[in-house]
Design a protein around this motif. Structure first.
Motif, mmCIF file in Angstrom:
data_model
loop_
_atom_site.group_PDB
_atom_site.id
_atom_site.type_symbol
_atom_site.label_atom_id
_atom_site.label_comp_id
_atom_site.label_asym_id
_atom_site.label_seq_id
_atom_site.Cartn_x
_atom_site.Cartn_y
_atom_site.Cartn_z
ATOM 1 N N THR A 285 -4.439 -2.993 -5.943
ATOM 2 C CA THR A 285 -4.893 -3.238 -4.572
ATOM 3 C C THR A 285 -5.208 -1.935 -3.842
ATOM 4 N N GLU A 286 -4.345 -0.941 -3.976
ATOM 5 C CA GLU A 286 -4.541 0.312 -3.229
ATOM 6 C C GLU A 286 -5.843 1.022 -3.601
ATOM 7 N N ALA B 144 -8.799 -0.973 -2.386
ATOM 8 C CA ALA B 144 -8.938 -0.876 -0.931
ATOM 9 C C ALA B 144 -9.665 0.403 -0.541
ATOM 10 N N ASN C 144 -7.879 4.428 2.796
ATOM 11 C CA ASN C 144 -8.176 3.034 3.115
ATOM 12 C C ASN C 144 -7.602 2.676 4.485
ATOM 13 N N VAL D 147 -7.086 -3.128 2.696
ATOM 14 C CA VAL D 147 -5.971 -3.506 1.821
ATOM 15 C C VAL D 147 -5.952 -5.021 1.641
ATOM 16 N N ASN E 11 1.331 -3.003 5.942
ATOM 17 C CA ASN E 11 0.558 -2.929 4.702
ATOM 18 C C ASN E 11 1.313 -3.447 3.483
ATOM 19 N N ASN F 234 0.849 -1.191 0.000
ATOM 20 C CA ASN F 234 0.000 0.000 0.000
ATOM 21 C C ASN F 234 0.884 1.240 0.000
#
Length: 342
Positions: A145-146, A149, A291, A296, A129, A86
């Motif tokens: 992903t970031e 999230a 997030n 995450v 993270n 992240n």
């Protein structure tokens, strides 16, 4: 290494900089793919971001790759591990973190610099993270992903019931991710508004029940109410970061609705809210930012499941050397997300 540095408003330069070296608790990865984001575009156009970075600085914040170096004290990772990190981590100690309100942490550790050959991951992010990714998951998908999230955090903070009519304003990557996740998890009826027919078609593939082009149908609140017996939507998600669209989002809401004002507007901007509507219609206006570690992990698990066709959001795969053209293409709305590799 070759890396992108942001110097100011629409001033992004590829330069040779020193390779990163990890200190205690840190790792360095070789970037397998870095994906562009609407936030990157906004920061590029505005010349900075009040919270995340100040020019001149390394740029980009979505990436996945492979560990090539470990700092002192890093014992639960190995060189060669495939990971996604992240772009931030909370401190875990402050007033907000003690209440598990991690996105409000005033001591968030931010990390930028994904548009490069290598990326150093700060120790707090390594600790809280940074996650392993499956061998069969492409780096470009893992890199999302970031933003996913952030969207899952937004959905989690918004009470959406099955059969709700949810209006999403904005056909960028974030708006399209909202469509996909709400249609999938909440089983709600999602209506997507945007300005690009190709993106609206992708919205349909991601689960939008109806799509509307605001260039052809400019009266957004009027059409929403016309299609809801005059009431308005149960839930409205604003995903553009334009103050006037925040006001449009509120105008689309039925009495008792929740309006998620998710898109970050320029600093020091304001909107006007009709106090009679807010009070007597019992509206819930909610700002949601960033997030948390929980989301995450949930985002990576959802991406790895391949349940959602998020590859539809990646318009192109390009070499890092094309970065200037990529940002101009983003500005012209020719692409949604681009996966870059040095």
């Amino acid at each position: 290494m070759l890396a992108a540095l942001l110097y100011g408003q629409e001033d992004l330069r590829l330069e040779q900089v020193s390779d990163p070296t990890p200190t205690a608790g840190e790792v360095v990865i070789k970037v397998g793919a870095a994906t562009t984001c609407g936030t990157d575009l906004k920061v590029w156009r505005r010349g900075g971001h009040a919270r995340m970075l100040k020019p001149p600085t390394l740029f980009g914040h979505e990436a996945a790759g492979q560990i090539i170096a470990l700092g002192e004290g890093v014992t639960n990772w190995r060189v060669g591990d495939r990971i996604v990190a992240n772009n931030s981590a909370p401190c875990m100690n402050c007033f907000f973190c003690q209440r598990q309100e991690y996105s409000l942490c005033p001591n968030l550790t931010w990390n930028n610099g994904t548009f490069a050959e290598y990326l150093k991951i700060p120790a707090p992010i390594v600790q809280h993270n940074m996650l392993p990714i499956p061998d069969d998951l492409p780096f470009a998908l893992a890199a999302m992903t970031e933003p996913l999230a952030c969207v899952l955090h937004g959905v989690g903070r918004t009470e959406i019931k099955p059969a709700d009519r949810v209006v999403v304003l904005g056909d960028g990557a974030i708006g399209l991710m909202f469509v996909a996740t709400i249609a999938d998890s909440a089983k709600a009826e999602v209506w997507l508004w945007g300005g690009n027919n190709q993106r609206l078609e992708i919205g349909k593939k991601l689960g939008a029940a109806k799509t509307f082009n605001y260039h052809q149908i400019p009266d957004i609140p009027g059409v929403v109410k016309e299609n809801t017996q005059g009431w308005g939507a149960d839930v409205v998600i604003e995903a553009t970061g334009v103050p006037s669209v925040w006001e449009t989002a509120i105008a689309c809401a039925r009495p008792g609705a929740t309006v998620n004002l998710f898109g970050g507007c320029p600093r020091d901007t304001t909107i006007t809210v009709n106090t009679e509507q807010l009070h007597y219609s019992e509206l819930t206006l909610k700002g949601v930012f960033h997030n948390t570690p929980k989301y995450v992990r949930a985002a990576l698990a959802l991406i790895a499941s391949r349940r959602l066709p998020l590859e539809l959001l990646i318009s192109e795969h390009r070499p890092l050397e094309d970065l200037a053209q990529v940002f101009n293409d983003m500005k012209a709305r020719k692409v949604i997300k681009v996966a870059l590799k040095a």
